[in-house]
Design a protein around this motif. Sequence first.
Motif, PDB file in Angstrom:
ATOM      1  N   ASN A  37       0.863  -1.175   0.000  1.00 33.45           N
ATOM      2  CA  ASN A  37       0.000   0.000   0.000  1.00 33.45           C
ATOM      3  C   ASN A  37       0.901   1.226   0.000  1.00 33.45           C
ATOM      4  N   ILE A  38       1.063   1.833  -1.151  1.00 33.16           N
ATOM      5  CA  ILE A  38       2.028   2.923  -1.299  1.00 33.16           C
ATOM      6  C   ILE A  38       1.677   4.118  -0.409  1.00 33.16           C
ATOM      7  N   GLU A  39       0.390   4.393  -0.204  1.00 34.33           N
ATOM      8  CA  GLU A  39      -0.009   5.529   0.637  1.00 34.33           C
ATOM      9  C   GLU A  39       0.392   5.309   2.095  1.00 34.33           C
ATOM     10  N   LYS A  40       0.185   4.100   2.611  1.00 33.94           N
ATOM     11  CA  LYS A  40       0.598   3.792   3.992  1.00 33.94           C
ATOM     12  C   LYS A  40       2.110   3.890   4.143  1.00 33.94           C
ATOM     13  N   SER A  41       2.842   3.432   3.139  1.00 35.01           N
ATOM     14  CA  SER A  41       4.303   3.492   3.196  1.00 35.01           C
ATOM     15  C   SER A  41       4.799   4.931   3.121  1.00 35.01           C
ATOM     16  N   ILE A  42       4.182   5.746   2.281  1.00 33.96           N
ATOM     17  CA  ILE A  42       4.555   7.163   2.213  1.00 33.96           C
ATOM     18  C   ILE A  42       4.321   7.824   3.566  1.00 33.96           C
ATOM     19  N   GLU A  43       3.191   7.542   4.184  1.00 32.70           N
ATOM     20  CA  GLU A  43       2.891   8.114   5.500  1.00 32.70           C
ATOM     21  C   GLU A  43       3.915   7.667   6.542  1.00 32.70           C
ATOM     22  N   PHE A  44       4.274   6.374   6.533  1.00 35.04           N
ATOM     23  CA  PHE A  44       5.261   5.850   7.486  1.00 35.04           C
ATOM     24  C   PHE A  44       6.607   6.564   7.324  1.00 35.04           C
ATOM     25  N   TYR A  45       7.146   6.611   6.117  1.00 35.27           N
ATOM     26  CA  TYR A  45       8.465   7.212   5.907  1.00 35.27           C
ATOM     27  C   TYR A  45       8.437   8.741   6.063  1.00 35.27           C
ATOM     28  N   SER A  46       7.294   9.361   5.827  1.00 31.30           N
ATOM     29  CA  SER A  46       7.157  10.798   6.105  1.00 31.30           C
ATOM     30  C   SER A  46       7.234  11.052   7.606  1.00 31.30           C
ATOM     31  N   THR A  47       6.572  10.213   8.380  1.00 34.03           N
ATOM     32  CA  THR A  47       6.534  10.370   9.836  1.00 34.03           C
ATOM     33  C   THR A  47       7.853  10.005  10.487  1.00 34.03           C
ATOM     34  N   TYR A  48       8.385   8.835  10.177  1.00 36.81           N
ATOM     35  CA  TYR A  48       9.517   8.298  10.926  1.00 36.81           C
ATOM     36  C   TYR A  48      10.885   8.590  10.309  1.00 36.81           C
ATOM     37  N   ALA A  49      10.935   8.977   9.035  1.00 34.68           N
ATOM     38  CA  ALA A  49      12.223   9.290   8.406  1.00 34.68           C
ATOM     39  C   ALA A  49      12.246  10.710   7.840  1.00 34.68           C
ATOM     40  N   GLN A  50      11.211  11.491   8.100  1.00 32.48           N
ATOM     41  CA  GLN A  50      11.098  12.867   7.631  1.00 32.48           C
ATOM     42  C   GLN A  50      11.353  12.984   6.127  1.00 32.48           C
ATOM     43  N   MET A  51      10.789  12.031   5.374  1.00 33.70           N
ATOM     44  CA  MET A  51      10.956  12.011   3.926  1.00 33.70           C
ATOM     45  C   MET A  51       9.690  12.518   3.250  1.00 33.70           C
ATOM     46  N   GLN A  52       9.865  13.035   2.039  1.00 32.39           N
ATOM     47  CA  GLN A  52       8.715  13.504   1.270  1.00 32.39           C
ATOM     48  C   GLN A  52       8.818  12.995  -0.157  1.00 32.39           C
ATOM     49  N   VAL A  53       7.677  12.935  -0.810  1.00 29.87           N
ATOM     50  CA  VAL A  53       7.626  12.480  -2.197  1.00 29.87           C
ATOM     51  C   VAL A  53       8.265  13.540  -3.088  1.00 29.87           C
ATOM     52  N   VAL A  54       9.248  13.115  -3.887  1.00 32.19           N
ATOM     53  CA  VAL A  54       9.887  14.009  -4.849  1.00 32.19           C
ATOM     54  C   VAL A  54       9.569  13.616  -6.300  1.00 32.19           C
ATOM     55  N   HIS A  55       8.988  12.438  -6.472  1.00 35.71           N
ATOM     56  CA  HIS A  55       8.599  11.961  -7.801  1.00 35.71           C
ATOM     57  C   HIS A  55       7.531  10.899  -7.606  1.00 35.71           C
ATOM     58  N   ARG A  56       6.555  10.905  -8.509  1.00 37.89           N
ATOM     59  CA  ARG A  56       5.475   9.920  -8.413  1.00 37.89           C
ATOM     60  C   ARG A  56       4.956   9.633  -9.809  1.00 37.89           C
ATOM     61  N   ARG A  57       4.653   8.348 -10.082  1.00 37.96           N
ATOM     62  CA  ARG A  57       4.134   7.995 -11.402  1.00 37.96           C
ATOM     63  C   ARG A  57       3.484   6.610 -11.353  1.00 37.96           C
ATOM     64  N   ILE A  58       2.791   6.288 -12.410  1.00 36.74           N
ATOM     65  CA  ILE A  58       2.354   4.914 -12.669  1.00 36.74           C
ATOM     66  C   ILE A  58       3.316   4.398 -13.727  1.00 36.74           C
ATOM     67  N   ASP A  59       4.049   3.337 -13.395  1.00 29.98           N
ATOM     68  CA  ASP A  59       5.034   2.783 -14.324  1.00 29.98           C
ATOM     69  C   ASP A  59       4.328   2.330 -15.603  1.00 29.98           C
ATOM     70  N   ALA A  60       4.781   2.823 -16.734  1.00 27.39           N
ATOM     71  CA  ALA A  60       4.142   2.543 -18.024  1.00 27.39           C
ATOM     72  C   ALA A  60       4.189   1.063 -18.393  1.00 27.39           C
ATOM     73  N   ASN A  61       5.279   0.385 -18.077  1.00 27.49           N
ATOM     74  CA  ASN A  61       5.415  -1.030 -18.441  1.00 27.49           C
ATOM     75  C   ASN A  61       4.655  -1.951 -17.508  1.00 27.49           C
ATOM     76  N   ALA A  62       4.812  -1.749 -16.192  1.00 26.66           N
ATOM     77  CA  ALA A  62       4.211  -2.661 -15.215  1.00 26.66           C
ATOM     78  C   ALA A  62       2.829  -2.217 -14.762  1.00 26.66           C
ATOM     79  N   GLY A  63       2.495  -0.942 -14.966  1.00 21.21           N
ATOM     80  CA  GLY A  63       1.197  -0.437 -14.539  1.00 21.21           C
ATOM     81  C   GLY A  63       1.049  -0.315 -13.029  1.00 21.21           C
ATOM     82  N   VAL A  64       2.162  -0.162 -12.310  1.00 22.77           N
ATOM     83  CA  VAL A  64       2.112  -0.070 -10.849  1.00 22.77           C
ATOM     84  C   VAL A  64       2.526   1.327 -10.386  1.00 22.77           C
TER      85      VAL A  64
END
Length: 140
Positions: A15-42
């Motif tokens: 669950n990418i949203e839960k993981s983003i929230e976890f690393y934002s909270t505990y590692a003070q990280m933020q999203v710098v790039h986001r996409r749906i991979d064209a080949n894998a569709g993920v």
Amino acid sequence: MVDIGLTHIALPVSNIEKSIEFYSTYAQMQVVHRRIDANAGVAVAWLSDNTRPFVIVLIQTQSVQPILSPFAHLGVGCKSREAMDILCDKARQEGILVEEPKDSGYPVGYWAFLRDPDGHTLELSYGQEIGLTVEKTANV
């Protein structure tokens, strides 16, 4: 500018949203790039703490076998022991504190292990002096 050296680690997540929230909270990280991979569709997200050119690449998958577990881990240095204790208290309340904070002395310092939403291990630490050690050896 061309990237040289270690630039990222890629982690499968369920669950990418839960993981983003976890690393934002505990590692003070933020999203710098986001996409749906064209080949894998993920969904793919790059997270950075903006202190150096390094990102965690989160890749959403159907099933995750924790890769960084139980001892393999990502390590994040905290700005103070008190800041780390606040994060550990929050992790304890959320049931994701795996290893209570302990002071192992120099060079390991004060550290604790947390579990991310997919079971990967994140180490919080204070006082490891990795940056100073690297700087010293670079000048030799």
